[in-house]
Write an enzyme that holds these catalytic residues in place. Structure first.
Site, PDB file in Angstrom:
ATOM      1  N   GLY A 229       0.657  -0.652  -0.013  1.00  0.00           N
ATOM      2  CA  GLY A 229       0.094  -0.077   0.008  1.00  0.00           C
ATOM      3  C   GLY A 229       0.856   1.351   0.555  1.00  0.00           C
ATOM      4  N   SER A 235       8.889   0.074  -2.362  1.00  0.00           N
ATOM      5  CA  SER A 235       9.827   0.483  -3.394  1.00  0.00           C
ATOM      6  C   SER A 235      11.315  -0.051  -2.564  1.00  0.00           C
ATOM      7  CB  SER A 235      10.074   1.957  -3.123  1.00  0.00           C
ATOM      8  OG  SER A 235       8.939   2.182  -4.161  1.00  0.00           O
ATOM      9  N   HIS A 270      13.372   9.268  -3.989  1.00  0.00           N
ATOM     10  CA  HIS A 270      13.917   7.936  -4.726  1.00  0.00           C
ATOM     11  C   HIS A 270      15.317   7.602  -5.558  1.00  0.00           C
ATOM     12  CE1 HIS A 270      10.028   5.908  -4.551  1.00  0.00           C
ATOM     13  NE2 HIS A 270       9.383   6.808  -4.164  1.00  0.00           N
TER      14      HIS A 270
END
Length: 401
Positions: A229, A235, A270
């Site tokens: 979720g 990730s 990221h």
């Protein structure tokens, strides 16, 4: 060549003294680990730790035949007492080689952190590489032949594995053994799972390994799907799975969103997390990447849910009339092509996707359509993967593999 791991833990051991964390609280019995020390053929001791003589006795060995003691890293705290009969510990200068009368040769490798790595060559030519905690090789000559065994800090420095693989020092049958195990990973099944994803394993203190016996080398899954979720850690889990491999191609399917500062911040976070050796491409055209047999680099696709959004935009799936007039058929065809591409690919692939079917039912028809189609995509993609993980609250649950 025989290697006995007298200890496999971090310099402070596991559990750490007076540490209240959950990992230390569960590191009991067989999960407890003394500071790492290696006994090679009973004649060479790599790192002298407190209680080494008792650890050797428990493993059925004696330190009486040790002819050389080498230290690999600075030892904090009071000096360790040298047991009677052992030679004084020493360190080989970087790049120098030490020859023992027993036929063993030891070469010192320069590292990117304080300490020294040791390449040990046995009398029959078997080769072992041992690295101290928190360290990776500072430089490796190109086109090296693979070691039979590599013993290093896998959880603390997975990039060291990536460097060794890139240099050809680790091959398909190299036995990678994790040592210097600390409390940053919960002991037991979670540690084993993370190590297996890196092509490594851990063994209990006192284990004796025969260098060149490959039957326990983990088989790394070639295709994996990581579900979760929002903010579940999916990730991070996917990136961790490939941190020990070189030249990863990160496929970002989200694209750019001009003027959206919050999205830009997410993308920046990221990017900062990825190893510097990784490449990045922003694309939803996944089929050519999956089919590229000329590029052996692993693929990390993040994420399938954004890929689906892009494809639904292209086929007009949000409009009821277009959906009924051919959009549904077009979308199913695109999904089938992607799934077939995953089935046929020869590359290592780790894909990320959202799990959205367990929450509130969307209020709109288009929202429910997206939820349903993402569920179908996830199920079909998972069917072609050797391993499927569900990440909940940062904890990865293996659904397959």
């Amino acid at each position: 060549m025989e290697l006995t791991l007298l200890g496999t833990g971090a310099p402070e051991g596991l559990p750490r003294p007076d540490c209240p964390c959950a990992a230390c609280a569960t590191a009991l019995g067989p999960q407890a680990r003394a500071a790492t020390a290696l006994l090679v053929d009973g004649v060479l001791l790599l790192d002298l730790t407190p209680g080494a003589a008792f650890a050797a006795a428990r493993a059925g060995h004696s330190l009486g035949g040790v002819r050389q003691v080498l230290l690999s890293h600075p030892h904090d705290g009071p000096a360790v007492e040298v047991p009677a009969g052992l030679p004084q510990p020493a360190r080989v200068p970087d790049g120098r080689e030490l020859a023992l009368l027993t036929g063993h040769r030891v070469r010192a490798l320069a590292l990117d952190a304080p300490g020294t790595g040791y390449e040990v060559v046995g009398p029959e030519g078997e080769r072992v590489l041992y690295l101290p905690p928190g360290a990776a090789p500072a430089g490796l000559e190109g086109a090296r032949s693979p070691y039979e065994m590599v013993v290093l800090d896998v959880t603390g420095r997975p990039d060291a594995l990536a460097r060794l693989r890139s240099a050809g020092a680790i091959g398909a049958v190299t036995d990678v053994v994790a040592v210097h195990v600390d409390h940053d990973v919960p002991p037991g099944p979670e540690l084993d799972r993370r190590l297996a994803a890196a092509g490594a394993r851990a063994v209990p203190d006192g284990t004796t390994l025969i260098v060149g016996a490959y039957e326990s080398v983990p088989d790394v899954p070639r295709r994996a799907l990581v579900l979760g979720g929002a903010r579940s850690g999916k990730s991070v889990e996917a990136e961790r799975r490939l941190a020990a491999f070189p030249d990863v191609l990160y496929v970002a399917t989200g694209g750019t969103r001009g003027g959206d500062t919050e999205w830009a911040q997410r993308v920046a976070v990221h990017r900062e997390r990825r190893p510097g050796s990784w490449r990045t491409t922003e694309s939803c055209d996944l089929l050519p990447l999956l089919a590229d047999a000329g590029d052996p680099a692993p693929l990390l696709v993040d994420c399938l849910s954004l890929w689906l959004t892009h494809v639904m935009d292209e086929v007009g799936a949000w409009d009821d009339a277009e959906w009924a007039g051919g959009g549904e058929k077009a979308l199913r065809g695109r999904v089938a092509e992607l799934v077939d591409g995953v089935r046929r690919t020869r590359r290592t692939v780790v894909a990320v996707s959202n799990e959205v079917g367990s929450g509130i039912v969307p209020a709109t028809a288009s929202g429910r359509r997206y939820r349903d189609e993402l569920g179908r995509l996830n199920a079909a993609f998972a069917g072609e993967c050797e391993q499927v993980l569900l990440v909940v609250a940062g904890q990865a649950l293996a659904l397959r593999g």
